[in-house]
Write a protein that holds these residues in place. Structure first.
Motif, PDB file in Angstrom:
ATOM      1  N   ARG A   1       0.959  -1.188  -0.001  1.00 35.90           N
ATOM      2  CA  ARG A   1      -0.056  -0.046  -0.041  1.00 35.90           C
ATOM      3  C   ARG A   1       0.648   1.154   0.037  1.00 35.90           C
ATOM      4  NH1 ARG A   1      -3.557  -2.577   3.038  1.00 35.90           N
ATOM      5  NH2 ARG A   1      -2.843  -1.781   5.165  1.00 35.90           N
ATOM      6  N   ILE A   2       1.744   1.114   0.802  1.00 40.82           N
ATOM      7  CA  ILE A   2       2.798   2.174   0.832  1.00 40.82           C
ATOM      8  C   ILE A   2       3.559   2.612  -0.544  1.00 40.82           C
ATOM      9  CG2 ILE A   2       5.060   3.343   1.706  1.00 40.82           C
ATOM     10  CD1 ILE A   2       2.743   3.365   3.729  1.00 40.82           C
ATOM     11  N   LEU A   3       3.954   1.383  -1.314  1.00 39.27           N
ATOM     12  CA  LEU A   3       4.409   1.616  -2.749  1.00 39.27           C
ATOM     13  C   LEU A   3       3.330   1.952  -3.568  1.00 39.27           C
ATOM     14  CD1 LEU A   3       6.745   0.866  -4.427  1.00 39.27           C
ATOM     15  CD2 LEU A   3       5.582  -1.331  -4.628  1.00 39.27           C
ATOM     16  N   LYS A   4       2.335   1.690  -3.335  1.00 40.12           N
ATOM     17  CA  LYS A   4       1.230   2.342  -4.532  1.00 40.12           C
ATOM     18  C   LYS A   4       1.124   3.696  -4.360  1.00 40.12           C
ATOM     19  CE  LYS A   4      -0.280  -1.411  -6.813  1.00 40.12           C
ATOM     20  NZ  LYS A   4      -0.066  -1.360  -8.143  1.00 40.12           N
ATOM     21  N   GLN A   5       1.079   4.291  -3.171  1.00 41.63           N
ATOM     22  CA  GLN A   5       1.112   5.601  -2.533  1.00 41.63           C
ATOM     23  C   GLN A   5       2.343   6.450  -3.355  1.00 41.63           C
ATOM     24  OE1 GLN A   5       0.742   6.572   1.566  1.00 41.63           O
ATOM     25  NE2 GLN A   5      -0.563   4.832   1.847  1.00 41.63           N
ATOM     26  N   VAL A   6       3.489   5.846  -3.082  1.00 44.77           N
ATOM     27  CA  VAL A   6       4.595   6.337  -3.841  1.00 44.77           C
ATOM     28  C   VAL A   6       4.597   6.505  -5.309  1.00 44.77           C
ATOM     29  CG1 VAL A   6       7.316   6.245  -4.236  1.00 44.77           C
ATOM     30  CG2 VAL A   6       5.997   5.836  -1.819  1.00 44.77           C
ATOM     31  N   GLU A   7       4.114   5.363  -6.017  1.00 45.32           N
ATOM     32  CA  GLU A   7       3.807   5.292  -7.388  1.00 45.32           C
ATOM     33  C   GLU A   7       2.835   6.434  -7.961  1.00 45.32           C
ATOM     34  OE1 GLU A   7       2.370   1.422  -8.152  1.00 45.32           O
ATOM     35  OE2 GLU A   7       4.171   0.402  -7.911  1.00 45.32           O
ATOM     36  N   GLN A   8       1.906   6.890  -7.051  1.00 40.47           N
ATOM     37  CA  GLN A   8       0.864   7.596  -7.578  1.00 40.47           C
ATOM     38  C   GLN A   8       1.606   9.124  -7.430  1.00 40.47           C
ATOM     39  OE1 GLN A   8      -1.992   7.402  -8.836  1.00 40.47           O
ATOM     40  NE2 GLN A   8      -1.572   5.290  -8.612  1.00 40.47           N
TER      41      GLN A   8
ATOM     42  N   GLY B   1       5.203  12.813 -13.090  1.00 36.95           N
ATOM     43  CA  GLY B   1       5.746  12.231 -14.420  1.00 36.95           C
ATOM     44  C   GLY B   1       7.140  11.824 -14.620  1.00 36.95           C
ATOM     45  N   ILE B   2       7.466  10.861 -13.358  1.00 34.79           N
ATOM     46  CA  ILE B   2       8.714  10.348 -13.252  1.00 34.79           C
ATOM     47  C   ILE B   2       8.618   8.731 -12.821  1.00 34.79           C
ATOM     48  CG2 ILE B   2       9.924  12.389 -12.523  1.00 34.79           C
ATOM     49  CD1 ILE B   2       9.856  11.311  -9.623  1.00 34.79           C
ATOM     50  N   TYR B   3       7.414   8.290 -13.281  1.00 37.97           N
ATOM     51  CA  TYR B   3       7.155   6.987 -12.958  1.00 37.97           C
ATOM     52  C   TYR B   3       7.830   5.878 -13.762  1.00 37.97           C
ATOM     53  CZ  TYR B   3       4.563   2.460 -12.101  1.00 37.97           C
ATOM     54  OH  TYR B   3       4.152   1.191 -12.092  1.00 37.97           O
ATOM     55  N   GLU B   4       8.145   6.092 -14.955  1.00 37.48           N
ATOM     56  CA  GLU B   4       8.260   5.152 -16.045  1.00 37.48           C
ATOM     57  C   GLU B   4       9.917   4.984 -15.795  1.00 37.48           C
ATOM     58  OE1 GLU B   4       6.538   3.394 -17.939  1.00 37.48           O
ATOM     59  OE2 GLU B   4       4.543   4.043 -17.399  1.00 37.48           O
TER      60      GLU B   4
ATOM     61  N   SER C   1      11.983   3.639 -17.852  1.00 36.67           N
ATOM     62  CA  SER C   1      12.757   3.876 -19.184  1.00 36.67           C
ATOM     63  C   SER C   1      13.393   5.236 -19.367  1.00 36.67           C
ATOM     64  CB  SER C   1      11.578   3.183 -20.077  1.00 36.67           C
ATOM     65  OG  SER C   1      10.584   4.299 -20.241  1.00 36.67           O
ATOM     66  N   GLN C   2      12.596   6.167 -18.808  1.00 40.87           N
ATOM     67  CA  GLN C   2      12.940   7.865 -18.868  1.00 40.87           C
ATOM     68  C   GLN C   2      14.433   7.901 -18.607  1.00 40.87           C
ATOM     69  OE1 GLN C   2      10.821  10.585 -16.306  1.00 40.87           O
ATOM     70  NE2 GLN C   2       9.599   8.860 -16.063  1.00 40.87           N
ATOM     71  N   PHE C   3      14.576   7.061 -17.413  1.00 40.06           N
ATOM     72  CA  PHE C   3      15.926   7.337 -16.785  1.00 40.06           C
ATOM     73  C   PHE C   3      17.308   6.750 -17.758  1.00 40.06           C
ATOM     74  CE2 PHE C   3      13.041   7.492 -13.369  1.00 40.06           C
ATOM     75  CZ  PHE C   3      13.195   8.764 -12.859  1.00 40.06           C
ATOM     76  N   THR C   4      16.854   6.102 -18.647  1.00 34.50           N
ATOM     77  CA  THR C   4      17.829   5.252 -19.564  1.00 34.50           C
ATOM     78  C   THR C   4      18.551   6.196 -20.453  1.00 34.50           C
ATOM     79  OG1 THR C   4      16.530   3.327 -19.462  1.00 34.50           O
ATOM     80  CG2 THR C   4      18.357   3.450 -21.077  1.00 34.50           C
ATOM     81  N   PRO C   5      19.846   6.370 -20.623  1.00 23.89           N
ATOM     82  CA  PRO C   5      20.421   7.524 -21.473  1.00 23.89           C
ATOM     83  C   PRO C   5      20.655   6.751 -22.843  1.00 23.89           C
ATOM     84  CG  PRO C   5      22.236   6.358 -20.136  1.00 23.89           C
ATOM     85  CD  PRO C   5      20.861   6.136 -19.653  1.00 23.89           C
ATOM     86  N   HIS C   6      20.397   7.634 -23.585  1.00 27.13           N
ATOM     87  CA  HIS C   6      20.432   6.997 -25.364  1.00 27.13           C
ATOM     88  C   HIS C   6      21.551   7.925 -25.986  1.00 27.13           C
ATOM     89  CE1 HIS C   6      16.461   5.083 -24.926  1.00 27.13           C
ATOM     90  NE2 HIS C   6      16.292   6.131 -24.146  1.00 27.13           N
ATOM     91  N   PHE C   7      22.390   6.977 -26.788  1.00 25.37           N
ATOM     92  CA  PHE C   7      23.543   7.296 -27.256  1.00 25.37           C
ATOM     93  C   PHE C   7      23.162   7.298 -29.015  1.00 25.37           C
ATOM     94  CE2 PHE C   7      24.787   5.539 -23.161  1.00 25.37           C
ATOM     95  CZ  PHE C   7      25.348   6.755 -22.826  1.00 25.37           C
ATOM     96  N   THR C   8      23.805   8.310 -29.740  1.00 25.41           N
ATOM     97  CA  THR C   8      23.682   8.242 -31.185  1.00 25.41           C
ATOM     98  C   THR C   8      25.203   7.493 -31.575  1.00 25.41           C
ATOM     99  OG1 THR C   8      22.436  10.195 -31.149  1.00 25.41           O
ATOM    100  CG2 THR C   8      23.353   9.574 -33.251  1.00 25.41           C
ATOM    101  N   ASN C   9      24.873   6.489 -32.382  1.00 24.70           N
ATOM    102  CA  ASN C   9      26.196   5.874 -32.849  1.00 24.70           C
ATOM    103  C   ASN C   9      26.759   6.883 -33.845  1.00 24.70           C
ATOM    104  OD1 ASN C   9      26.166   3.869 -31.062  1.00 24.70           O
ATOM    105  ND2 ASN C   9      24.751   2.522 -32.567  1.00 24.70           N
ATOM    106  N   LYS C  10      28.181   7.266 -33.787  1.00 30.37           N
ATOM    107  CA  LYS C  10      28.874   8.129 -34.996  1.00 30.37           C
ATOM    108  C   LYS C  10      29.544   7.091 -35.665  1.00 30.37           C
ATOM    109  CE  LYS C  10      29.360  11.894 -32.115  1.00 30.37           C
ATOM    110  NZ  LYS C  10      30.387  12.939 -31.447  1.00 30.37           N
ATOM    111  N   GLN C  11      29.409   7.213 -37.170  1.00 33.68           N
ATOM    112  CA  GLN C  11      30.067   6.419 -38.106  1.00 33.68           C
ATOM    113  C   GLN C  11      31.515   6.721 -38.119  1.00 33.68           C
ATOM    114  OE1 GLN C  11      28.361   4.007 -39.611  1.00 33.68           O
ATOM    115  NE2 GLN C  11      26.536   4.442 -38.739  1.00 33.68           N
TER     116      GLN C  11
END
Length: 215
Positions: free
Chosen positions: A187-194, A200-203, A205-215
């Motif tokens: 129940r506490i966890l559900k409160q934190v999730e809300q 807007g920081i629940y997902e 995946s948003q904390f994953t850095p993304h890199f562009t491969n340079k040729q």
């Protein structure tokens, strides 16, 4: 699924969580509160939209969880059942004393955070002060829980017997149910999730850095 399989599953004993693992799981709640505090600080300092009608209630509810679940419950378990044992055995005494001082500091910081939130959003100076309090809490508790997870808890498991560890796990479970009801952690966890969703920081995946491969 066959009746036999269902019967086999239902007859399996419930896996008991060791008390040290239970405390580490509760650290997961704390870590997620610290992420909320970090995001709140960005809003208070103007790095993200403030949205007072969202930001202040989220801070209030997060600090209330910190007070009730972390400080009045989690810290009390550590102090009563772990810290006292270390002091009795005269093991990791300096570490335990520092951890205790930080527990006391957390209580004071949460009181100041709750007081600051109740005063509203009148001046930029008050927003900066509240952001500073949230930052202090995060700055202290990130290393605090890391030292407990990597030094205190492993050492505790070395100085108690398996029987003591099992009995303590059962005691922790009863205390949690008394204070927060059945499935209180969930129940506490559900409160934190809300609260995370409100910012807007629940997902994850948003904390994953993304890199562009340079040729």
């Amino acid at each position: 699924m066959s009746h036999t399989n269902r019967q086999r599953e239902s007859s399996q004993p419930e896996i008991e969580i060791p008390p040290t693992e239970d405390l580490m799981r509760e650290h997961g709640i704390l870590k997620r509160l610290l992420l909320i505090y970090e995001d709140a600080g960005k809003r208070l300092l103007g790095y993200k939209p403030l949205e007072p009608q969202i930001t202040y209630p989220v801070i209030l509810q997060s600090a209330t969880i910190a007070r009730n679940f972390i400080e009045n419950y989690h810290q009390e378990l550590e102090e009563k059942y772990l810290f006292k044992r270390f002091l009795k055995e005269q093991i990791q005494v300096d570490l335990v004393r520092t951890l205790q001082e930080q527990h006391d500091a957390a209580i004071n910081l949460t009181s100041l955070i709750l007081q600051s939130v109740s005063q509203g959003d009148q001046y930029m100076q008050s927003r900066q002060y509240l952001a500073h309090l949230l930052s202090l809490y995060k700055q202290m508790y990130e290393p605090h829980e890391a030292w407990e997870d990597t030094v205190l808890f492993p050492t505790f498991r070395e100085i108690v017997t398996p029987a003591e560890l099992q009995a303590l796990g059962e005691k922790f479970e009863k205390i949690e149910e008394t204070m927060f009801g059945k499935n209180g952690f969930q129940r506490i966890l559900k409160q934190v999730e809300q609260l995370e969703k409100a910012f807007g920081i629940y997902e994850l995946s948003q904390f994953t850095p993304h890199f562009t491969n340079k040729q």
